[in-house]
Scaffold this motif. Structure first.
Motif, short mmCIF file in Angstrom:
data_model
loop_
_atom_site.label_atom_id
_atom_site.label_comp_id
_atom_site.label_asym_id
_atom_site.label_seq_id
_atom_site.Cartn_x
_atom_site.Cartn_y
_atom_site.Cartn_z
N ARG A 1 5.71 -1.19 10.95
CA ARG A 1 5.29 -0.31 9.84
C ARG A 1 5.23 -1.04 8.50
O ARG A 1 5.20 -0.40 7.44
N ARG B 1 7.38 -4.69 23.00
CA ARG B 1 6.61 -3.83 22.10
C ARG B 1 7.53 -2.97 21.24
O ARG B 1 8.50 -2.40 21.71
N ARG B 2 7.25 -2.94 19.98
CA ARG B 2 7.92 -2.00 19.07
C ARG B 2 6.98 -1.70 17.94
O ARG B 2 6.09 -2.49 17.64
N SER B 3 7.15 -0.55 17.34
CA SER B 3 6.24 -0.16 16.26
C SER B 3 6.49 -1.00 15.02
O SER B 3 7.64 -1.26 14.66
N ARG C 1 13.19 1.89 8.80
CA ARG C 1 12.80 2.87 7.78
C ARG C 1 14.02 3.35 7.00
O ARG C 1 13.91 3.86 5.90
N VAL D 1 1.26 0.30 14.78
CA VAL D 1 1.93 1.59 14.92
C VAL D 1 0.87 2.65 15.22
O VAL D 1 -0.21 2.65 14.62
N ILE D 2 1.20 3.49 16.18
CA ILE D 2 0.34 4.61 16.55
C ILE D 2 0.62 5.74 15.55
O ILE D 2 1.77 5.95 15.16
N LEU E 1 -5.76 10.11 17.73
CA LEU E 1 -4.64 9.38 17.14
C LEU E 1 -5.19 8.28 16.23
O LEU E 1 -6.32 7.84 16.40
N GLN F 1 2.59 8.96 4.86
CA GLN F 1 3.19 7.68 5.23
C GLN F 1 2.46 6.58 4.45
O GLN F 1 1.40 6.09 4.87
N GLY G 1 0.31 9.69 14.91
CA GLY G 1 0.02 11.10 15.16
C GLY G 1 -0.01 11.88 13.85
O GLY G 1 -0.61 12.94 13.76
N SER G 2 0.64 11.32 12.84
CA SER G 2 0.79 12.02 11.56
C SER G 2 -0.55 12.25 10.86
O SER G 2 -0.66 13.14 10.02
N TYR H 1 2.69 3.45 3.99
CA TYR H 1 2.36 2.13 4.52
C TYR H 1 1.00 2.11 5.22
O TYR H 1 0.40 1.05 5.40
N LYS I 1 13.34 -0.84 20.42
CA LYS I 1 14.10 0.41 20.46
C LYS I 1 14.54 0.69 21.90
O LYS I 1 13.76 0.49 22.83
C1 LIG Z 1 1.42 9.61 20.14
C2 LIG Z 1 2.29 8.88 19.13
C3 LIG Z 1 2.26 9.25 17.80
C4 LIG Z 1 3.04 8.56 16.86
N1 LIG Z 1 2.93 8.88 15.54
C5 LIG Z 1 3.62 8.15 14.62
C6 LIG Z 1 3.41 8.37 13.24
O1 LIG Z 1 2.64 9.23 12.83
N2 LIG Z 1 4.08 7.61 12.36
C7 LIG Z 1 4.95 6.64 12.75
O2 LIG Z 1 5.52 5.97 11.90
N3 LIG Z 1 5.17 6.38 14.07
C8 LIG Z 1 4.51 7.11 15.00
N4 LIG Z 1 4.65 6.83 16.34
C9 LIG Z 1 5.57 5.77 16.76
C10 LIG Z 1 6.85 6.36 17.38
O3 LIG Z 1 7.67 6.87 16.35
C11 LIG Z 1 7.56 5.23 18.13
O4 LIG Z 1 6.72 4.76 19.16
C12 LIG Z 1 8.90 5.67 18.72
O5 LIG Z 1 9.83 6.00 17.72
C13 LIG Z 1 9.49 4.57 19.57
O6 LIG Z 1 9.68 3.40 18.79
P1 LIG Z 1 8.98 2.03 19.17
O7 LIG Z 1 7.50 2.25 19.18
O8 LIG Z 1 9.39 1.06 18.10
O9 LIG Z 1 9.47 1.65 20.53
C14 LIG Z 1 3.89 7.50 17.29
C15 LIG Z 1 3.92 7.15 18.64
C16 LIG Z 1 3.11 7.82 19.55
C17 LIG Z 1 3.14 7.39 21.00
#
Ligand SMILES: Cc1cc2nc3c(=O)[nH]c(=O)nc-3n(C[C@H](O)[C@H](O)[C@H](O)COP(=O)(O)O)c2cc1C
Length: 258
Positions: free
Chosen positions: A20, A16-18, A219, A140-141, A166, A71, A143-144, A73, A180
């Motif tokens: 974007r 798993r990775r975010s 990014r 991608v999750i 979220l 953001q 929070g922003s 994207y 990551k």
């Molecule tokens: C609760 C939560 C909020 C997050 N909010 C954002 C966000 O607003 N924008 C974003 O680009 N990534 C966001 N992320 C992703 C994190 O930046 C990311 O999970 C972290 O850097 C680890 O990278 P990975 O997911 O690739 O392993 C969020 C993750 C979580 C769990």
């Protein structure tokens, strides 16, 4: 190090990775139904099922969310959800049953329910994320989106006893980021009691600091990430999260001091 066991589920979680950047292709109806059903099957505190999710379908709403989150994207996400903790539905049901929802006896608005409902919402979001990834999608999750909670409440018509938790953006990946790095398990799993020894933490974090510094975030692909300790030192005092908290909860009917 003990070798990990592998199967499809574990591999989805370990890879798993975010994501974007998304290909401009909608999710099939079957994909949408499947990931939504996975979200609905999570555990739920006292079976209250106290979360809901808004499908953000209109492009203008996607644009609004991207602007709130700063953001861009987000506006291109083929599927976009806003998860909310939700005691409104339960209030309506209880009221219909003659429950004293306008009295002090009504506890769905109290802090314990609020935090458990938030837990339920996060579990549902994570199940949706995992199901989506298992189908070859990326997520991608977000929070922003909480940068402007009053605006979210207005945009999505969130009634009393609901609160945004979220966002989740989903689509076919248009990028292939590396997974990551994560810190050694010794730093996050403890036997029987918490290990609060600062020298233990700092000794064990050193190698991870360097590993994070070797990671290139797409990014900013030309610059290695700062070391983990440098990132944490910066975030520990960052003001960007002010306003993303619970100060609007009272207006939504919650009594978080109870
Ligand atoms: C609760 C939560 C909020 C997050 N909010 C954002 C966000 O607003 N924008 C974003 O680009 N990534 C966001 N992320 C992703 C994190 O930046 C990311 O999970 C972290 O850097 C680890 O990278 P990975 O997911 O690739 O392993 C969020 C993750 C979580 C769990």
């Amino acid at each position: 190090m003990t070798e990990l066991l592998h199967n499809d589920t574990v591999d989805v979680l370990l890879n798993r990775r975010s994501i974007r950047a998304f290909r401009p292709e909608p999710l099939s109806p079957e994909m949408t139904a499947t990931i939504e059903s996975a979200a609905q099957h999570v555990a739920s505190s006292q079976y209250l099922n106290d979360w809901s999710a808004i499908r953000v379908v209109d492009q203008s709403l996607k644009d609004d969310l991207a602007a709130i989150a700063k953001q861009p994207y987000i506006a291109q996400a083929p599927a976009l959800y806003v998860f909310v903790l939700d005691e409104y539905r339960n209030m309506v049901i209880a009221r219909k049953q003659g429950g004293a929802v306008d009295s002090d006896a009504f506890t769905l608005k109290n802090s314990y329910r609020f935090t458990q409902a938030q837990n339920d919402a996060v579990l549902a979001l994570h199940a949706m994320e995992t199901a989506a990834e298992s189908l070859g999608l990326g997520c991608v999750i977000l929070g922003s989106i909480l940068n402007d909670i009053p605006r979210l409440i207005e945009l999505f018509h969130l009634p009393k006893y609901t609160y945004p938790v979220l966002g989740l953006a989903i689509g076919k990946p248009a990028q292939e980021p590396e997974v990551k790095p994560r810190m050694g398990a010794d730093l996050q799993f403890f036997d029987n009691r918490y290990n609060d020894d600062p020298s233990f933490i700092m000794r064990n974090i050193a190698e991870f600091n360097e590993e994070v510094h070797q990671y290139y975030d797409l990014r900013d692909p030309n610059t290695p990430l700062p070391t983990y300790d440098a990132q944490i030192a910066k975030k520990a005092v960052a003001g960007e999260v002010l306003g993303r908290g619970l100060e609007h909860a009272a207006k939504q009917g919650f009594e978080l001091n109870r």
